[in-house]
Design an enzyme around this catalytic site. Structure first.
Site, PDB file in Angstrom:
ATOM      1  N   ASP A  12       0.835  -1.198   0.000  1.00  0.00           N
ATOM      2  CA  ASP A  12       0.000   0.000   0.000  1.00  0.00           C
ATOM      3  C   ASP A  12       0.879   1.260   0.000  1.00  0.00           C
ATOM      4  OD1 ASP A  12      -2.115   1.719   0.237  1.00  0.00           O
ATOM      5  OD2 ASP A  12      -2.957   0.770   2.023  1.00  0.00           O
ATOM      6  N   ASP A  13       0.828   2.008  -1.073  1.00  0.00           N
ATOM      7  CA  ASP A  13       1.578   3.275  -1.193  1.00  0.00           C
ATOM      8  C   ASP A  13       3.096   3.072  -1.246  1.00  0.00           C
ATOM      9  OD1 ASP A  13      -0.954   4.312  -0.873  1.00  0.00           O
ATOM     10  OD2 ASP A  13      -0.471   5.611   0.821  1.00  0.00           O
ATOM     11  N   CYS A  50      -5.784   4.026  -3.495  1.00  0.00           N
ATOM     12  CA  CYS A  50      -6.084   2.670  -3.011  1.00  0.00           C
ATOM     13  C   CYS A  50      -7.352   2.076  -3.592  1.00  0.00           C
ATOM     14  CB  CYS A  50      -6.247   2.688  -1.502  1.00  0.00           C
ATOM     15  SG  CYS A  50      -4.908   3.463  -0.615  1.00  0.00           S
ATOM     16  N   ARG A  54      -7.669  -1.111  -6.258  1.00  0.00           N
ATOM     17  CA  ARG A  54      -8.131  -2.442  -5.821  1.00  0.00           C
ATOM     18  C   ARG A  54      -9.357  -2.869  -6.621  1.00  0.00           C
ATOM     19  NH1 ARG A  54      -5.229  -2.936  -0.781  1.00  0.00           N
ATOM     20  NH2 ARG A  54      -3.859  -1.135  -0.977  1.00  0.00           N
ATOM     21  N   LYS A 107      -6.353  -5.625   3.759  1.00  0.00           N
ATOM     22  CA  LYS A 107      -7.189  -4.444   3.492  1.00  0.00           C
ATOM     23  C   LYS A 107      -8.180  -4.679   2.358  1.00  0.00           C
ATOM     24  CE  LYS A 107      -6.296   0.197   1.622  1.00  0.00           C
ATOM     25  NZ  LYS A 107      -5.417   1.370   1.748  1.00  0.00           N
ATOM     26  N   HIS A 109     -11.353  -2.183   1.572  1.00  0.00           N
ATOM     27  CA  HIS A 109     -11.504  -0.807   1.083  1.00  0.00           C
ATOM     28  C   HIS A 109     -12.327  -0.694  -0.202  1.00  0.00           C
ATOM     29  CE1 HIS A 109      -9.412   3.395   1.006  1.00  0.00           C
ATOM     30  NE2 HIS A 109     -10.557   3.390   1.646  1.00  0.00           N
ATOM     31  N   HIS A 198       1.648   2.153   4.083  1.00  0.00           N
ATOM     32  CA  HIS A 198       0.727   3.286   4.277  1.00  0.00           C
ATOM     33  C   HIS A 198       0.869   3.817   5.712  1.00  0.00           C
ATOM     34  CE1 HIS A 198      -2.947   5.617   4.383  1.00  0.00           C
ATOM     35  NE2 HIS A 198      -3.309   5.215   3.173  1.00  0.00           N
ATOM     36  N   ASP A 303      -0.236  -0.590  -4.846  1.00  0.00           N
ATOM     37  CA  ASP A 303      -1.520  -0.133  -5.396  1.00  0.00           C
ATOM     38  C   ASP A 303      -1.482   1.254  -6.006  1.00  0.00           C
ATOM     39  OD1 ASP A 303      -1.263   1.255  -2.989  1.00  0.00           O
ATOM     40  OD2 ASP A 303      -3.391   1.120  -2.516  1.00  0.00           O
ATOM     41  N   ASN A 304      -0.429   2.022  -5.708  1.00  0.00           N
ATOM     42  CA  ASN A 304      -0.276   3.362  -6.287  1.00  0.00           C
ATOM     43  C   ASN A 304       1.099   3.885  -5.869  1.00  0.00           C
ATOM     44  OD1 ASN A 304      -2.689   3.855  -3.897  1.00  0.00           O
ATOM     45  ND2 ASN A 304      -0.705   4.803  -3.561  1.00  0.00           N
ATOM     46  N   LYS A 371       1.036   9.621  -5.408  1.00  0.00           N
ATOM     47  CA  LYS A 371      -0.326   9.108  -5.215  1.00  0.00           C
ATOM     48  C   LYS A 371      -1.324  10.246  -5.412  1.00  0.00           C
ATOM     49  CE  LYS A 371      -3.029   7.435  -1.232  1.00  0.00           C
ATOM     50  NZ  LYS A 371      -2.885   6.963   0.149  1.00  0.00           N
TER      51      LYS A 371
HETATM   52 CA   LIG Z   1      -2.622   3.008  -1.578  1.00  0.00          CA
END
Ligand SMILES: [Ca+2]
Length: 540
Positions: A12-13, A50, A54, A107, A109, A198, A303-304, A371
């Site tokens: 994540d990130d 995010c 996803r 996660k 989300h 994240h 994811d980004n 992001k």
């Molecule tokens: Ca993310």
């Protein structure tokens, strides 16, 4: 050949050049091993945030097509529903139909309502098994919305040894171990979505933070230069990728204040990634123990791009009330110091900080932006794929551009599962992407256009050309084959062949936006204004 198992591991990130195998200082031996035994992609694209990412990964559609153009806010009737649409299928639904056992860990989300079980929760979207957090982020020591199946599991964190990254790993390993012994044997699909790295900056072991003493001491400017050199050496980027200018919105390292605190922030971030990497190593070992590693399509991605978000986002009271991600006290009852306060050293449960813009600028080396934007820094992610029995080239860097919508067709290609025409009697859009397998096996593949939009930031890529704009700004045109880092805007000259190409690509993007049902950012901004909200403060 029997159908392969499929394992997705999502960070994540995590920035493009953070992992060791992409040129970063971060130690990621498990990921490096997957890269050495598989492939690294140099032009793998995600969404800008995010939730949209996803959504694309699991459905093979653009996020605007499945109700998740921004985050999980319910902005109906004029805006996006912010919850996974009914008229689309998830990878778990497709593979489950094909006889796979399916599990999701970590996660989610993708649901607007994270309190009451509903049709956008994992067990109702094709997963046989779920353990994780339904919201965007939160404490690693005491994660809000921790859920097992459809039951609240926040009490799991009462164990003083609980740490979310490890809990995700433990659950993934248990899933693999139980599937390995099951008879009759069925192939499995496991979706592991870590929240690391994240924010908040949480790392439970001081030794893991101290292991990075000295590594970042030369600061973000010198380290950006060295990262790019290593990326060139490793072949992750070619010489056409130059170093973007230092982000003018952050100080030069030589003028940075609170340097000890700044270093601490980056060291905790590195330690978070280290915990995740150790988990990846345990997942790979579990696959080996099950004698399933070579017959498993393993896909790792972020994811980004890295996040420049400084905490708190917006006024603190609103941040608290609008998000369900905050604990005001630790499990032991101490107050949590929320925000990037230099007098507070992050890492422990009673802190809640982010590493901030300057370090994110390093994480996205050599690219511009972060992001939420769709310049390369926002949407280009590390992506590693390993599938030995599938004939994927080993140790190579694959330069063909792909994006998240291409992952589902890749899995269908690998497993032979068909993409359905409908779900629960309702027609669904055809899958948007195409299989990456030929390219991953080293073959040449034809060009395909790629499209993005998030909070008004927009882009289209066709072959070497990328047209991109920030919300409210003019289009920019880049020749990525000669200028991967988007440094020379060819649309700055408003006449001539470049302007014609820009106009053609802009029209192409507009047609795509209409086709996928894009809701203009101005509309959503109007909704937020009526509700008295700042743009998007909630986590994502
Ligand atoms: Ca993310």
């Amino acid at each position: 050949m029997t159908a392969p198992n499929v394992v997705f591991i999502v960070a994540d990130d995590l920035g493009f050049s953070d992992p060791g195998c992409y040129g970063g200082e971060l130690r990621t031996p498990a990921l490096d091993r997957l890269a050495a035994e598989g492939v690294r992609l140099s032009q793998f694209y995600t969404g800008a945030r995010c939730t949209p990412s996803r959504a694309s990964l699991l459905t093979g559609l653009h996020p605007q097509q499945v109700g998740l153009g921004i985050l999980t806010n319910d902005d109906r009737p004029r805006g996006y529903p912010g919850t996974l649409a009914e008229d689309c299928v998830t990878m778990a639904e497709i593979l489950g139909e094909g006889g796979y056992t399916t599990g999701a860990v970590g996660k989610w989300h993708l649901a607007a309502d994270v309190r009451r079980a509903n049709r956008a929760w994992p067990l109702r979207r094709g997963f046989d098994h779920y353990f994780g957090t339904l919201s965007g982020c939160g404490s690693y020591y005491d994660p809000p919305t921790l859920t097992r199946g459809e039951s609240n599991a926040e009490s799991d964190a009462l164990d003083p040894a609980f740490f979310y990254t490890d809990a995700i790993t433990d659950e993934a390993v248990d899933f693999l171990a139980s599937r390995a012994g099951a008879r009759p044997r069925r192939p499995f699909f496991l979706y592991v979505a870590y929240t690391a790295p994240h924010w908040p900056l949480h790392a439970p072991d001081e030794a893991e933070i101290a292991a990075y003493d000295g590594v970042f001491d030369d600061g973000w400017d010198a380290l950006r230069t060295r990262r790019l050199e290593r990326m060139h050496e490793a072949g992750v980027l070619g010489p056409e990728a130059g170093l973007s200018e230092a982000d003018p919105a952050r100080p030069a390292w030589s003028e940075a204040k609170h340097r000890a605190w700044q270093l601490r922030r980056m060291q905790v971030y590195a330690a978070q990634v280290g915990r995740m990497d150790r988990g990846i190593g345990r997942i790979v070992s579990a696959l080996e123990d099950a004698v399933a590693l070579d017959d498993t399509l393993v896909v790792f991605l972020s994811d980004n791009g890295a996040s420049p978000e400084e905490l708190p986002l917006g006024p603190l009271e609103r941040f608290r009330s609008r998000t369900d991600i905050l604990r005001l006290r630790t499990r032991g009852g101490s107050p949590v110091a929320i925000g990037n306060e230099p007098s507070v050293s992050p890492g422990a449960e009673d802190t809640f900080q982010s590493y901030g813009r300057a370090w994110a600028n390093l994480s996205n080396t050599p690219f511009r932006r972060y992001k939420r934007w769709v310049h390369e820094g926002g949407i280009c992610a590390p992506c590693v794929v390993r599938w030995r029995s599938g004939g994927i080239a080993e140790g190579r860097v694959i330069d063909a551009p792909f994006q998240l919508i291409d992952v589902l067709p890749t899995v269908l290609h690998a497993t032979g599962a068909p993409y359905p025409a409908e779900r629960k009697g309702r027609p669904i859009p055809p899958a948007e992407g195409r299989s990456m397998l030929p390219a991953l096996r080293g073959d040449e593949v034809p060009e395909s256009s790629l499209y993005w939009e998030h909070t008004g930031n927009a882009a289209v890529r066709r072959g070497r050309w990328k047209l991109v704009r920030e919300h409210g700004r003019p289009w920019e045109l880049y020749d990525l084959a000669a200028d991967r880092s988007e440094l020379r805007d060819l649309a700055a000259d408003r006449r001539g062949p470049a302007a014609e190409l820009a106009a053609e690509l802009a029209a192409d993007w507009e047609a795509w936006a209409r086709r996928v049902g894009l809701i203009p950012w101005e509309v959503t901004l109007g909704i937020y204004e009526e509700r008295g909200l700042d743009e998007v403060e909630a986590a994502g």
